[in-house]
Scaffold this motif. Structure first.
Motif, PDB file in Angstrom:
ATOM      1  N   THR A  69       0.811  -1.217   0.000  1.00  0.00           N
ATOM      2  CA  THR A  69       0.000   0.000   0.000  1.00  0.00           C
ATOM      3  C   THR A  69       0.845   1.268   0.000  1.00  0.00           C
ATOM      4  O   THR A  69       0.386   2.317  -0.436  1.00  0.00           O
ATOM      5  N   ASP A  70       2.081   1.185   0.488  1.00  0.00           N
ATOM      6  CA  ASP A  70       2.883   2.397   0.634  1.00  0.00           C
ATOM      7  C   ASP A  70       3.866   2.638  -0.506  1.00  0.00           C
ATOM      8  O   ASP A  70       4.361   3.747  -0.660  1.00  0.00           O
TER       9      ASP A  70
ATOM     10  N   ARG B  89      -9.072  -3.182   2.663  1.00  0.00           N
ATOM     11  CA  ARG B  89      -7.735  -3.733   2.515  1.00  0.00           C
ATOM     12  C   ARG B  89      -7.792  -5.058   1.753  1.00  0.00           C
ATOM     13  O   ARG B  89      -6.993  -5.310   0.855  1.00  0.00           O
ATOM     14  N   ARG B  92      -8.488  -4.468  -1.892  1.00  0.00           N
ATOM     15  CA  ARG B  92      -7.264  -4.017  -2.576  1.00  0.00           C
ATOM     16  C   ARG B  92      -6.354  -5.204  -2.832  1.00  0.00           C
ATOM     17  O   ARG B  92      -5.785  -5.358  -3.899  1.00  0.00           O
TER      18      ARG B  92
END
Lengths: 177, 190
Positions: A69-70, B89, B92
């Motif tokens: 995600t980062d 989450r 995703r």
């Protein structure tokens, strides 16, 4: 403000006063949802069993970096080659992990910082629908620089590092691999 | 009945006791808020397996944070917020594994399909359920959070869904309006 906004028209929210017809429709929906989509019993069992993972003596190491995600989007492609990278932090203690996927297996290559010989426990739970009993613990000792390689199956994991020299113990937040 | 207020002092006491390892207190929390957590997850259209995973992770997250929940009496809002984040989450996550929108859509359909059709339910029930699932995700989630039993305060709903308190009432009205439209096209009045 009222703690119970659904009880009639709560003060301070009167401009949003709920017509009785809306209230009735919502009530019908509630009944329908409870009948048609109840919480599966095995999910409730799995939920109750999670209290077993309450930290007793350890500090929580929060997930502070996750390449999933980062990382910038350009890194997405290389992720399958290099693996997902995770960083956990609790004050001066860090746990860094690289996750390499091999089929349904996950190889964790990591380091507990500060670098030292560290006692490592990996707690693993398989897919939730398999039931609460599908949990395991792997205990090992890192090399004298805190480095380790551990294999686990797909699922959700938490790492526990104990530094014998200082007595410090941290447990990472749960992360799904 | 759903509108009976919840004893927030009891919620707080159970959070504090669970933080000390009290299994009965924790079971009470699961019993009390399990439906809310499941509802939030389902409103995101997660498949069966993913919904189980998100449910499990949400409770693990609660155990992880039991000693640091700022407002124990508002743990319902915290759980709704956490289950929403865990659902997003997982979505995703799933995106990377199975990226085509069609597959994603199929999954959402699957989640709605898991209903036991052998169950004999009134025609209107099925219509209501279908109409609910035809709504956009924002409406679906809001309505399912608003029908939580025990109910959340508007403050908790606001925190959980990251929307201003002032917009909850109007959005709720709009969403129910859309739902009535869906029902009307089915020849049903809601």
């Amino acid at each position: 403000m009222s703690d119970d906004p659904q009880e009639g028209a709560p003060e301070g929210l009167s401009e949003h006063a709920v017509p009785q017809a809306d209230e009735a429709l919502l009530e019908d929906l509630r009944d329908v949802v409870h009948r048609l989509d109840p919480v599966p019993e095995e999910a409730l069992l799995a939920a109750r069993s999670t209290l077993a993972y309450l930290r007793l003596d350890a500090q929580l190491a929060q997930l502070t970096f996750d390449s999933l995600t980062d990382a910038p989007l350009v890194g997405v492609r290389s992720q399958t080659e290099v693996g997902r990278r995770l960083g956990f932090t609790a004050d001066d203690n860090e746990v860094e992990v690289q996750v390499v996927a091999e089929g349904s297996q996950r190889r964790l290559i990591g380091q507990c910082v500060p670098a030292d010989e560290v006692e490592l426990t990996v707690t693993h739970q398989g897919p939730a629908h398999a039931g609460p009993s599908d949990a395991s613990r792997t205990e090992t000792v890192t090399d004298d620089l805190g480095r380790f390689v551990v294999e686990v199956a797909q699922g959700v994991i938490s790492l526990r590092c104990r530094w014998p020299s200082t007595g410090r113990v941290v447990e990472t937040a749960w992360v799904r691999l | 009945m759903a509108t009976v207020g919840i004893d927030r002092a009891k919620v707080e006491a159970n959070v504090l006791a669970a933080a000390e390892g009290d299994q009965d207190a924790f079971d009470w929390l699961v019993e009390c808020y399990g439906r809310l957590v499941w509802s939030v997850i389902r409103s995101h259209g997660l498949s069966d397996a993913d919904a189980h995973d998100a449910f499990q992770t949400t409770w693990l997250r609660l155990v992880e944070h039991l000693d640091r929940i700022r407002e124990p009496r508002a743990v319902g809002g915290w759980l709704a917020s956490t289950s929403r984040h865990e659902s997003l989450r997982l979505l995703r996550h799933a995106d990377r594994a199975r990226p085509t929108p069609e597959e994603q859509f199929d999954q959402i359909e699957d989640a709605a399909e898991t209903v036991d059709h052998d169950l004999i339910v009134a025609e209107r029930d099925t219509q209501l359920w279908d109409a609910l699932n035809e709504l956009g995700e924002r409406c679906r989630t809001l309505l399912r959070v608003l029908m939580a039993d025990p109910p959340l305060s508007y403050e908790e709903v606001s925190q959980a869904l990251d929307i201003p308190i002032g917009s909850i009432g109007p959005t709720r009205g709009r969403c129910l309006g859309q739902l009535r439209e869906h029902l009307r096209t089915r020849g049903i009045t809601g």
